[in-house]
Every structure is written in C-alpha cells, then in structure tokens.
Write a protein that holds these residues in place. Structure first.
Motif, PDB file in Angstrom:
ATOM      1  N   LYS A   1      40.935  35.445  36.240  1.00 48.99           N
ATOM      2  CA  LYS A   1      41.886  34.754  35.356  1.00 48.99           C
ATOM      3  C   LYS A   1      41.898  33.255  35.645  1.00 48.99           C
ATOM      4  CE  LYS A   1      45.122  38.324  34.047  1.00 48.99           C
ATOM      5  NZ  LYS A   1      46.515  38.702  33.938  1.00 48.99           N
ATOM      6  N   ARG A   2      41.890  32.902  36.912  1.00 47.02           N
ATOM      7  CA  ARG A   2      41.886  31.488  37.302  1.00 47.02           C
ATOM      8  C   ARG A   2      40.621  30.790  36.800  1.00 47.02           C
ATOM      9  NH1 ARG A   2      44.256  26.957  38.029  1.00 47.02           N
ATOM     10  NH2 ARG A   2      43.525  25.735  39.768  1.00 47.02           N
TER      11      ARG A   2
ATOM     12  N   ARG B   1      42.836  38.142  39.805  1.00 44.35           N
ATOM     13  CA  ARG B   1      43.441  36.803  39.809  1.00 44.35           C
ATOM     14  C   ARG B   1      42.366  35.727  39.780  1.00 44.35           C
ATOM     15  NH1 ARG B   1      47.227  38.444  44.583  1.00 44.35           N
ATOM     16  NH2 ARG B   1      48.837  39.566  43.454  1.00 44.35           N
TER      17      ARG B   1
END
Length: 186
Positions: free
Chosen positions: A162-163, A159
């Motif tokens: 991706k961020r 995550r």
C-alpha cells in the motif's frame, strides 16, 4: 528455590531429547518438576537386555557403555557411548489417553554405568500425567506462534505494498511527463 534449581538443571537436558524439544513450555516445566534425581553407581546396570524400558533417563554427568546380551560371552568389550539421554523409545509409544494400554519397548542391549552417573528420571507415570494434563495443548503454543508470525509478515507485506502504491501515485502527480505536459489525474 529448590524447584528452580531443579528446573535450571533439568530443562536443558529435556531439550536435548527430540520428542520433547518441540513441546510447549508448560508441559516441559511440568516434566522438569516431576523428574526425579537418581544416581547410578559405577558398573551398575541402567537397562538390561530383554527387559522393558519404563523410564526416560536424562544424564546430567557420568559415562555409560552398551553391549549386546551375548557380547560378554564372546569376549567383545563394552562400547562407551556418548549418551545425553536414554529410553527415548518409550516416548514414541506413549498413548494419547491415560486409559490406553501401553506396549513397553524392550531394551536390546545392556546399558551400564562406567562411572557414577547422575541423572533425572521420568517414569511412565510422570509422562502419562503430563500427557493427560496437557492433552491437546502439548504443541499448541508453537503452532500459535508460527501462525502469528505468518500473519505479522502478511500484514507487513500488505502495508508495504500500500505504501509503495501511494508513493508511485505521488510521484506520478508531482512529476510531469517527459514531453513537458502534466499528467492527467487518475
């Protein structure tokens, strides 16, 4: 209420034994329920040299000493030992199945109570019953907890990556190039 007091007293003693420390909580609690309180009188033998060790002793309070079989004849005084448990050699020899014959370890020293010793005792029968009841599940929850934590860390990392990629793309789209021209969309 009585069994809760017993578990409250016995579990910390059980966790001091390296072979029992990493067990799942269910077998640990089952061992606590099976442990029997016992008092060894002052100057009484707990283990004698050349005898089989058939129990694990979890010492609640009291002092013990040890000496070799021939120390008494040679005038060597017994040595006080700071033992929190005795008979851990038995745990190394526990069979995985109850039907497997067991070769009991032999005590190489006399272990004697210096003062009155209060303890919890786990016999071979107690250990075998817990091993057979929880066979295949003795260590599972620890492995499962470890696996879950690894997966959670991996998901958090994914995550985060991706961020970060999304933030980089936003920064590129919103900030013009140093030469004043706008960036071409990807």
């Amino acid at each position: 209420m009585r069994w809760q007091i017993k578990e409250h007293l016995c579990l910390p003693l059980l966790l001091k034994v390296p072979q029992l420390r990493n067990l799942d909580i269910r077998p640990q609690m089952a061992l606590c329920r099976r442990a029997k309180p016992e008092v060894f009188q002052e100057k009484g033998y707990i283990f004698q040299a050349d005898s089989q060790i058939k129990q694990v002793i979890l010492i609640l309070c009291g002092e013990v000493c040890s000496y070799k079989k021939d120390d008494g004849e040679s005038g060597v005084p017994p040595q006080k030992i700071s033992a929190e448990y005795l008979g851990e050699e038995l745990l190394d020899r526990m069979p995985s199945k109850t039907s497997t014959p067991m070769d009991f370890p032999i005590s190489h020293k006399h272990i004697k109570a210096v003062t009155k010793v209060e303890a919890f005792v786990l016999t071979v029968r107690d250990l075998r019953e817990v091993w057979s009841q929880f066979e295949g599940h003795l260590y599972d929850s620890n492995i499962r907890n470890w696996a879950e934590s690894v997966l959670r860390k991996g998901l958090r990392r994914r995550r985060l990556v991706k961020r970060m990629e999304m933030l980089v793309q936003e920064a590129r789209a919103n900030n013009p190039r140093p030469d004043g021209r706008a960036r071409a969309p990807n």
